[in-house]
Motif scaffolding. Structure first.
Motif, PDB file in Angstrom:
ATOM      1  N   VAL A   1     -36.287   6.828  38.619  1.00 38.56           N
ATOM      2  CA  VAL A   1     -37.549   6.395  38.008  1.00 38.56           C
ATOM      3  C   VAL A   1     -37.667   6.957  36.590  1.00 38.56           C
ATOM      4  CG1 VAL A   1     -40.055   6.717  38.130  1.00 38.56           C
ATOM      5  CG2 VAL A   1     -38.785   6.055  40.180  1.00 38.56           C
ATOM      6  N   VAL A   2     -37.370   8.252  36.449  1.00 39.70           N
ATOM      7  CA  VAL A   2     -37.491   8.909  35.143  1.00 39.70           C
ATOM      8  C   VAL A   2     -36.453   8.336  34.172  1.00 39.70           C
ATOM      9  CG1 VAL A   2     -37.271  11.111  33.909  1.00 39.70           C
ATOM     10  CG2 VAL A   2     -38.532  11.009  36.077  1.00 39.70           C
ATOM     11  N   ALA A   3     -35.229   8.124  34.671  1.00 38.89           N
ATOM     12  CA  ALA A   3     -34.180   7.549  33.816  1.00 38.89           C
ATOM     13  C   ALA A   3     -34.553   6.151  33.340  1.00 38.89           C
ATOM     14  CB  ALA A   3     -32.854   7.506  34.577  1.00 38.89           C
ATOM     15  N   GLY A   4     -35.371   5.467  34.145  1.00 37.38           N
ATOM     16  CA  GLY A   4     -35.817   4.132  33.782  1.00 37.38           C
ATOM     17  C   GLY A   4     -36.944   4.119  32.761  1.00 37.38           C
ATOM     18  N   GLY A   5     -37.401   5.324  32.372  1.00 37.71           N
ATOM     19  CA  GLY A   5     -38.411   5.410  31.321  1.00 37.71           C
ATOM     20  C   GLY A   5     -39.809   5.767  31.789  1.00 37.71           C
ATOM     21  N   ALA A   6     -40.001   5.917  33.100  1.00 34.61           N
ATOM     22  CA  ALA A   6     -41.328   6.274  33.614  1.00 34.61           C
ATOM     23  C   ALA A   6     -41.359   7.775  33.898  1.00 34.61           C
ATOM     24  CB  ALA A   6     -41.634   5.486  34.881  1.00 34.61           C
ATOM     25  N   SER A   7     -41.903   8.556  32.973  1.00 34.25           N
ATOM     26  CA  SER A   7     -41.897  10.012  33.155  1.00 34.25           C
ATOM     27  C   SER A   7     -43.216  10.539  33.731  1.00 34.25           C
ATOM     28  CB  SER A   7     -41.603  10.708  31.820  1.00 34.25           C
ATOM     29  OG  SER A   7     -42.575  10.374  30.864  1.00 34.25           O
ATOM     30  N   ARG A   8     -44.189   9.659  33.883  1.00 35.59           N
ATOM     31  CA  ARG A   8     -45.432  10.049  34.576  1.00 35.59           C
ATOM     32  C   ARG A   8     -45.301   9.540  36.013  1.00 35.59           C
ATOM     33  NH1 ARG A   8     -50.326  10.166  31.044  1.00 35.59           N
ATOM     34  NH2 ARG A   8     -51.200   8.482  32.248  1.00 35.59           N
ATOM     35  N   VAL A   9     -45.123  10.492  36.921  1.00 34.12           N
ATOM     36  CA  VAL A   9     -44.768  10.141  38.297  1.00 34.12           C
ATOM     37  C   VAL A   9     -45.794  10.710  39.274  1.00 34.12           C
ATOM     38  CG1 VAL A   9     -42.984  10.348  40.080  1.00 34.12           C
ATOM     39  CG2 VAL A   9     -42.317  10.203  37.660  1.00 34.12           C
ATOM     40  N   VAL A  10     -46.225   9.884  40.205  1.00 32.25           N
ATOM     41  CA  VAL A  10     -47.036  10.360  41.328  1.00 32.25           C
ATOM     42  C   VAL A  10     -46.194  10.240  42.590  1.00 32.25           C
ATOM     43  CG1 VAL A  10     -49.143  10.095  42.671  1.00 32.25           C
ATOM     44  CG2 VAL A  10     -49.136   9.476  40.252  1.00 32.25           C
ATOM     45  N   VAL A  11     -46.050  11.339  43.312  1.00 35.03           N
ATOM     46  CA  VAL A  11     -45.399  11.261  44.618  1.00 35.03           C
ATOM     47  C   VAL A  11     -46.513  11.183  45.657  1.00 35.03           C
ATOM     48  CG1 VAL A  11     -43.831  12.340  46.259  1.00 35.03           C
ATOM     49  CG2 VAL A  11     -43.396  12.555  43.804  1.00 35.03           C
TER      50      VAL A  11
ATOM     51  N   ILE B   1     -40.326  20.442  43.156  1.00 31.52           N
ATOM     52  CA  ILE B   1     -40.317  21.277  41.943  1.00 31.52           C
ATOM     53  C   ILE B   1     -39.249  20.768  40.973  1.00 31.52           C
ATOM     54  CG2 ILE B   1     -39.903  23.613  41.053  1.00 31.52           C
ATOM     55  CD1 ILE B   1     -40.933  24.592  43.872  1.00 31.52           C
ATOM     56  N   GLY B   2     -38.080  20.413  41.501  1.00 32.11           N
ATOM     57  CA  GLY B   2     -37.019  19.855  40.665  1.00 32.11           C
ATOM     58  C   GLY B   2     -37.454  18.554  40.001  1.00 32.11           C
ATOM     59  N   CYS B   3     -38.146  17.731  40.761  1.00 28.85           N
ATOM     60  CA  CYS B   3     -38.634  16.452  40.226  1.00 28.85           C
ATOM     61  C   CYS B   3     -39.706  16.689  39.165  1.00 28.85           C
ATOM     62  CB  CYS B   3     -39.193  15.590  41.357  1.00 28.85           C
ATOM     63  SG  CYS B   3     -37.946  15.046  42.539  1.00 28.85           S
ATOM     64  N   LEU B   4     -40.553  17.682  39.398  1.00 32.73           N
ATOM     65  CA  LEU B   4     -41.586  18.037  38.410  1.00 32.73           C
ATOM     66  C   LEU B   4     -40.928  18.436  37.093  1.00 32.73           C
ATOM     67  CD1 LEU B   4     -44.557  18.894  37.626  1.00 32.73           C
ATOM     68  CD2 LEU B   4     -44.010  21.132  38.593  1.00 32.73           C
ATOM     69  N   LYS B   5     -39.888  19.262  37.186  1.00 35.40           N
ATOM     70  CA  LYS B   5     -39.191  19.715  35.972  1.00 35.40           C
ATOM     71  C   LYS B   5     -38.537  18.530  35.254  1.00 35.40           C
ATOM     72  CE  LYS B   5     -36.823  23.271  37.775  1.00 35.40           C
ATOM     73  NZ  LYS B   5     -36.158  24.558  37.996  1.00 35.40           N
ATOM     74  N   ALA B   6     -37.952  17.611  36.045  1.00 38.42           N
ATOM     75  CA  ALA B   6     -37.295  16.436  35.446  1.00 38.42           C
ATOM     76  C   ALA B   6     -38.310  15.575  34.707  1.00 38.42           C
ATOM     77  CB  ALA B   6     -36.603  15.626  36.541  1.00 38.42           C
ATOM     78  N   ALA B   7     -39.481  15.395  35.313  1.00 39.56           N
ATOM     79  CA  ALA B   7     -40.518  14.569  34.674  1.00 39.56           C
ATOM     80  C   ALA B   7     -41.013  15.235  33.386  1.00 39.56           C
ATOM     81  CB  ALA B   7     -41.666  14.340  35.648  1.00 39.56           C
TER      82      ALA B   7
ATOM     83  N   GLN C   1     -39.408  17.424  31.531  1.00 40.51           N
ATOM     84  CA  GLN C   1     -38.338  17.418  30.514  1.00 40.51           C
ATOM     85  C   GLN C   1     -38.264  16.071  29.802  1.00 40.51           C
ATOM     86  OE1 GLN C   1     -34.876  18.701  32.673  1.00 40.51           O
ATOM     87  NE2 GLN C   1     -35.528  20.844  32.701  1.00 40.51           N
ATOM     88  N   ALA C   2     -38.711  15.028  30.494  1.00 36.31           N
ATOM     89  CA  ALA C   2     -38.711  13.689  29.896  1.00 36.31           C
ATOM     90  C   ALA C   2     -40.022  13.416  29.150  1.00 36.31           C
ATOM     91  CB  ALA C   2     -38.487  12.639  30.981  1.00 36.31           C
ATOM     92  N   GLY C   3     -40.856  14.455  29.041  1.00 34.50           N
ATOM     93  CA  GLY C   3     -42.105  14.310  28.296  1.00 34.50           C
ATOM     94  C   GLY C   3     -43.291  13.874  29.135  1.00 34.50           C
ATOM     95  N   GLY C   4     -43.112  13.814  30.441  1.00 37.09           N
ATOM     96  CA  GLY C   4     -44.208  13.379  31.302  1.00 37.09           C
ATOM     97  C   GLY C   4     -44.678  14.479  32.240  1.00 37.09           C
ATOM     98  N   ASP C   5     -45.051  14.086  33.433  1.00 36.51           N
ATOM     99  CA  ASP C   5     -45.539  15.048  34.418  1.00 36.51           C
ATOM    100  C   ASP C   5     -45.340  14.437  35.805  1.00 36.51           C
ATOM    101  OD1 ASP C   5     -46.611  17.390  35.342  1.00 36.51           O
ATOM    102  OD2 ASP C   5     -48.688  16.930  34.808  1.00 36.51           O
ATOM    103  N   LEU C   6     -45.416  15.303  36.821  1.00 34.33           N
ATOM    104  CA  LEU C   6     -45.359  14.824  38.203  1.00 34.33           C
ATOM    105  C   LEU C   6     -46.541  15.396  38.955  1.00 34.33           C
ATOM    106  CD1 LEU C   6     -42.457  14.312  40.605  1.00 34.33           C
ATOM    107  CD2 LEU C   6     -44.251  15.909  41.307  1.00 34.33           C
ATOM    108  N   ARG C   7     -47.236  14.530  39.649  1.00 39.33           N
ATOM    109  CA  ARG C   7     -48.387  14.963  40.458  1.00 39.33           C
ATOM    110  C   ARG C   7     -48.231  14.413  41.862  1.00 39.33           C
ATOM    111  NH1 ARG C   7     -52.806  13.965  35.542  1.00 39.33           N
ATOM    112  NH2 ARG C   7     -51.736  15.407  34.138  1.00 39.33           N
TER     113      ARG C   7
END
Lengths: 143, 110
Positions: B35-45, B62-68, B70-76
């Protein structure tokens, strides 16, 4: 023991399949022991799965035979007890048995600290190439 | 455990149904990485159908949060059930992984 109200056991290769199999055994156990409060079932299930996953992820064979996982869970009137064993396994390193919560950035290393927070007692036994984690949680049946 | 994702207007929603444990945790990492590689760095799980999470599942989040990030977004996270809430609180990670009642609410204030 006459005061065992419900019991489940699992023994098999220490692999991914074992984790879901143990979880299924736990779900089945609670069907037989519906008097155990939901909070106790939730905490104890989490602790047992953590202990089993710790073995699958980290236990190394002591010789040629592969590591096997054994789980024996019993429900007594005031106590839940699980023996989670790694057969044919090397003794864990002391550093692997230190239950401290890592920093927020860490992606691993919380399992043992979580187990300690979830149960009443945790003891470790080693005998004849078998490492056994004995987990107990005090539990008063719902009236 | 089954994962799926859907791209919304301002975020991507990743849903996981079942047990988030050492077996399924790598799959969550793969899905969020995609998802992040596809350009969506704001992620809701969305965890409304996640009935169980162990420390491996938490580590994956936590790993996914860091990935988001690092891509300039966030994970919630959203729809957290009782057992998952317990694990987050006991590990003090409820302060890091912000939980919202619904996926829509997670980025609703941004």
């Amino acid at each position: 023991m006459t005061d065992v109200l419900a019991r489940r056991s699992y023994h098999g290769p220490s692999d991914d399949i074992a984790i879901d199999a143990v979880h299924t055994e736990l779900d089945s156990l609670w069907d037989d022991a519906a008097f155990v409060p939901v909070m106790d079932r939730m905490t104890f299930t989490t602790a047992v799965i953590e202990a089993a996953a710790n073995i699958v992820q980290h236990a190394l064979p002591v010789a040629e035979d592969p590591v096997e996982l054994g789980v024996d869970i019993i429900v007594r009137p005031m106590l839940l007890q699980a023996r989670v064993s790694a057969y044919n396994a090397r003794e864990p390193f002391a550093s692997e048995m230190r239950p401290s919560m890592p920093g927020e950035e860490s992606e691993s290393g919380r399992g043992l600290a979580l187990i300690e927070a979830l149960v009443t007692t945790v003891t470790f036994e080693r005998q004849d190439g078998t490492n056994t984690w004995v987990l107990t949680r005090d539990s008063t049946p719902e009236s | 455990m089954q994962f799926s994702y859907e791209l919304k207007d301002s975020y991507a929603e990743v849903k996981g149904a079942g047990r988030l444990n050492m077996v399924s945790a790598p799959k969550l990492r793969e899905v969020v990485a995609e998802v992040v590689a596809g350009g969506a760095s704001r992620v809701v799980v969305n965890l409304e159908d996640t009935v169980f999470m162990d420390s491996s599942g938490l580590g994956a989040l936590i790993g996914c949060l860091k990935a988001a990030r690092q891509a300039g977004g966030d994970l919630r996270i959203s729809g957290v059930q009782a057992q998952v809430k317990m694990v987050l609180e006991l590990t003090n990670m409820d302060r890091v992984l912000t939980s919202y009642p619904t996926a829509e609410a997670a980025f609703g204030d941004d």
